[in-house]
Design a protein around this motif. Structure first.
Motif, PDB file in Angstrom:
ATOM      1  N   ALA A   1       0.725  -1.381   0.066  1.00  0.00           N
ATOM      2  CA  ALA A   1       0.113   0.082  -0.006  1.00  0.00           C
ATOM      3  C   ALA A   1       0.991   1.364  -0.063  1.00  0.00           C
ATOM      4  N   GLU A   2       1.973   1.234   0.235  1.00  0.00           N
ATOM      5  CA  GLU A   2       3.054   2.236   0.181  1.00  0.00           C
ATOM      6  C   GLU A   2       2.972   3.111  -1.181  1.00  0.00           C
ATOM      7  N   VAL A   3       2.957   2.417  -2.017  1.00  0.00           N
ATOM      8  CA  VAL A   3       2.744   2.870  -3.480  1.00  0.00           C
ATOM      9  C   VAL A   3       1.585   3.894  -3.646  1.00  0.00           C
ATOM     10  N   LEU A   4       0.568   3.779  -2.838  1.00  0.00           N
ATOM     11  CA  LEU A   4      -0.380   4.505  -2.963  1.00  0.00           C
ATOM     12  C   LEU A   4      -0.120   6.169  -2.443  1.00  0.00           C
ATOM     13  N   LYS A   5       1.079   6.273  -1.636  1.00  0.00           N
ATOM     14  CA  LYS A   5       1.381   7.590  -1.234  1.00  0.00           C
ATOM     15  C   LYS A   5       2.042   8.340  -2.546  1.00  0.00           C
ATOM     16  N   ARG A   6       2.853   7.660  -3.467  1.00  0.00           N
ATOM     17  CA  ARG A   6       3.218   8.203  -4.618  1.00  0.00           C
ATOM     18  C   ARG A   6       2.446   8.563  -5.427  1.00  0.00           C
ATOM     19  N   ALA A   7       1.132   7.883  -5.523  1.00  0.00           N
ATOM     20  CA  ALA A   7       0.043   8.227  -6.624  1.00  0.00           C
ATOM     21  C   ALA A   7      -0.816   9.300  -6.100  1.00  0.00           C
ATOM     22  N   ALA A   8      -0.705   9.787  -4.679  1.00  0.00           N
ATOM     23  CA  ALA A   8      -1.630  10.957  -4.099  1.00  0.00           C
ATOM     24  C   ALA A   8      -0.966  12.237  -4.426  1.00  0.00           C
TER      25      ALA A   8
END
Length: 109
Positions: free
Chosen positions: A102-109
């Motif tokens: 789920a850490e990749v979601l931080k890059r998408a935000a």
């Protein structure tokens, strides 16, 4: 941070130039600490479509990966491969450990 040089090669024409490239690449990696992690081999496809060979070379840093790829020794043999193989070659950094998907979601935000 560990960095990987990755090649997805297909349409490789096994010829004298490719043999020479394979015989010489190890010497170009040594000064930069490059080491093969994957080098072709059978692929068991679980989903999607995959053809060709996957090559992964590990380096201790992105700087070392770039230095190897740009080195005169590697640039001298690179045409032996590019004249007889098609594909994509790129570098990518390893994720910091521990890593959660789920850490990749931080890059998408």
């Amino acid at each position: 941070m560990t960095t990987y040089a990755i090649g997805h090669l297909h349409e490789v024409e096994l010829c004298a130039d490719i043999v020479e490239y394979l015989e010489k690449i190890d010497a170009t990696l040594a000064p930069y600490g490059g080491r093969f992690i994957l080098h072709g081999g059978p692929v068991e496809r679980l989903e999607g479509h995959f053809c060709g060979d996957l090559i992964v070379i590990e380096f201790d840093s992105r700087e070392q990966a770039h230095a190897w790829y740009r080195s005169p020794a590697y640039q001298a043999i690179l045409p032996l491969r590019t004249r007889h193989a098609r594909g994509d070659v790129f570098i990518v950094d390893q994720v910091a450990q521990p890593h959660r998907a789920a850490e990749v979601l931080k890059r998408a935000a």
